[in-house]
Design an enzyme around this catalytic site. Sequence first.
Site, PDB file in Angstrom:
ATOM      1  N   TYR A 140      89.994  87.707 -72.678  1.00  0.00           N
ATOM      2  CA  TYR A 140      88.986  87.342 -71.468  1.00  0.00           C
ATOM      3  C   TYR A 140      89.852  88.004 -70.195  1.00  0.00           C
ATOM      4  O   TYR A 140      89.228  88.847 -69.424  1.00  0.00           O
ATOM      5  CB  TYR A 140      88.869  86.089 -71.100  1.00  0.00           C
ATOM      6  CG  TYR A 140      88.293  85.721 -69.995  1.00  0.00           C
ATOM      7  CD1 TYR A 140      87.143  86.070 -69.354  1.00  0.00           C
ATOM      8  CD2 TYR A 140      89.149  84.733 -68.742  1.00  0.00           C
ATOM      9  CE1 TYR A 140      86.713  86.094 -68.084  1.00  0.00           C
ATOM     10  CE2 TYR A 140      88.618  84.459 -67.624  1.00  0.00           C
ATOM     11  CZ  TYR A 140      87.381  85.101 -66.950  1.00  0.00           C
ATOM     12  OH  TYR A 140      86.972  84.899 -65.984  1.00  0.00           O
ATOM     13  N   ILE A 206      93.699  66.466 -74.423  1.00  0.00           N
ATOM     14  CA  ILE A 206      94.592  67.054 -73.549  1.00  0.00           C
ATOM     15  C   ILE A 206      95.145  68.053 -74.570  1.00  0.00           C
ATOM     16  O   ILE A 206      95.963  67.495 -75.439  1.00  0.00           O
ATOM     17  CB  ILE A 206      95.592  66.141 -72.902  1.00  0.00           C
ATOM     18  CG1 ILE A 206      94.988  65.186 -72.087  1.00  0.00           C
ATOM     19  CG2 ILE A 206      96.517  66.973 -72.289  1.00  0.00           C
ATOM     20  CD1 ILE A 206      95.818  63.990 -71.571  1.00  0.00           C
TER      21      ILE A 206
HETATM   22  N1  UDP Z   1      91.796  71.398 -70.806  1.00  0.00           N
HETATM   23  C1  UDP Z   1      92.003  70.220 -71.861  1.00  0.00           C
HETATM   24  N2  UDP Z   1      91.111  69.623 -72.426  1.00  0.00           N
HETATM   25  C2  UDP Z   1      89.914  70.053 -72.298  1.00  0.00           C
HETATM   26  C3  UDP Z   1      89.468  71.300 -71.474  1.00  0.00           C
HETATM   27  C4  UDP Z   1      90.632  71.852 -70.690  1.00  0.00           C
HETATM   28  O1  UDP Z   1      93.135  69.596 -71.921  1.00  0.00           O
HETATM   29  O2  UDP Z   1      89.010  69.344 -72.711  1.00  0.00           O
HETATM   30  C5  UDP Z   1      92.831  72.102 -70.102  1.00  0.00           C
HETATM   31  C6  UDP Z   1      93.350  73.470 -70.645  1.00  0.00           C
HETATM   32  O3  UDP Z   1      93.904  73.645 -71.637  1.00  0.00           O
HETATM   33  C7  UDP Z   1      93.763  74.127 -69.231  1.00  0.00           C
HETATM   34  C8  UDP Z   1      93.064  73.148 -68.174  1.00  0.00           C
HETATM   35  O4  UDP Z   1      92.747  71.875 -68.787  1.00  0.00           O
HETATM   36  O5  UDP Z   1      95.122  73.725 -69.261  1.00  0.00           O
HETATM   37  C9  UDP Z   1      92.108  73.943 -67.312  1.00  0.00           C
HETATM   38  O6  UDP Z   1      91.228  74.325 -68.408  1.00  0.00           O
HETATM   39  P1  UDP Z   1      89.634  74.833 -68.102  1.00  0.00           P
HETATM   40  O7  UDP Z   1      89.044  75.235 -69.465  1.00  0.00           O
HETATM   41  O8  UDP Z   1      88.988  74.083 -67.276  1.00  0.00           O
HETATM   42  O9  UDP Z   1      89.869  76.078 -67.421  1.00  0.00           O
HETATM   43  P2  UDP Z   1      90.700  77.594 -67.507  1.00  0.00           P
HETATM   44  O10 UDP Z   1      92.251  77.183 -66.863  1.00  0.00           O
HETATM   45  O11 UDP Z   1      90.763  77.821 -68.892  1.00  0.00           O
HETATM   46  O12 UDP Z   1      90.044  78.595 -66.715  1.00  0.00           O
END
Ligand code: UDP
Length: 328
Positions: A140, A206
């Site tokens: 991405y 998490i």
């Molecule tokens: N995350 C998590 N559990 C979830 C979704 C996301 O622990 O169900 C964590 C993910 O690994 C990252 C952070 O939350 O470290 C933010 O993830 P998100 O998908 O919201 O946004 P990204 O950082 O991928 O743009």
Amino acid sequence: MSILICGGAGYIGSHMSSYLLEQGKDIIIIDNLKNGHKNALLGGKFYLGDLRNRIFLNKVFSENNIESVINFAAYSLVSESINNPLKYFNNNILSTITLLDVMKDYGVNNFIFSSTAATYGHCRNIPIKEIDATKPTNPYGESKLAVEKILKWCDKAYGIKYSILRYFNAAGADINGNIGEDHRPESHLIPITLQVALGQRERIMIFGDDYDTPDGTCIRDYIHVSDLASAHFLALERLNKGENSNIYNLGNGKGFSVKEVINTVKYVTGTNIKSEIASRRQGDPPILVASSEKAIKELSWNPKYNSLEMIIETAWRWHKNHPYGYKQ
Ligand code: UDP
């Protein structure tokens, strides 16, 4: 003269569309509605179609007097991009190349591009500045970086001026409560945690608590979606004044761990949120926190929602009033 918003029915695109309508601007929206929602459109002229379809784009450009283009249209899920990189390269890169080609033919020279903190990858300098190295850890981020490089050459060859806006973690919902976040399936931390608060899910997983961060979970910089919209508007005004192409980080400059986000959701919603530690999600860098000094200085950007609590409050209002998103 109109502003063309590609991907204008998606999460960030719909907030941008609403912001521009409030400013009294004439907008044209293109969306293929693969991830966007028709109900997220609050006005403007809408075209259903795909940016990779040149005949379709020619029709849009020939029927309207377009002076600037903002491109939000893209796939944006890190884990999906790891499993299916070609889907990401095909959609995110090819669509923008086709769009730029048509812009060139119609002499449209102002372009705002949605980029991402994922272009940086695992950056050791925190907060991250625009001059820091870009080494994406997932397709991405790689697809967005590829377009950034293409833009540089389109400026040199065709005079297409651009603002690349590298968002950190977009979050929250419009203060008026009409539009918000609705991904299917939902994969983002804040909406999923709010779904737990609503009783729609049992727990939040998490993804990893063994990162080199104070509590072991990943740290992100959450920025309100309406603050992102105001930055796009300012970037567009800057291009309209004839300023040069540029790149800006957009974040609040404060990092919050996954556990801190969950605790803030508990506090804002007054509910108990069950969580469980799962393995790391592939492609996730441990820390992404922006330095947005450049945007604050050069664009006179002034983010209004500069606390995580405020951001989550707006998201909570949207989720409570629209528990099934746009489906109601
Ligand atoms: N995350 C998590 N559990 C979830 C979704 C996301 O622990 O169900 C964590 C993910 O690994 C990252 C952070 O939350 O470290 C933010 O993830 P998100 O998908 O919201 O946004 P990204 O950082 O991928 O743009």
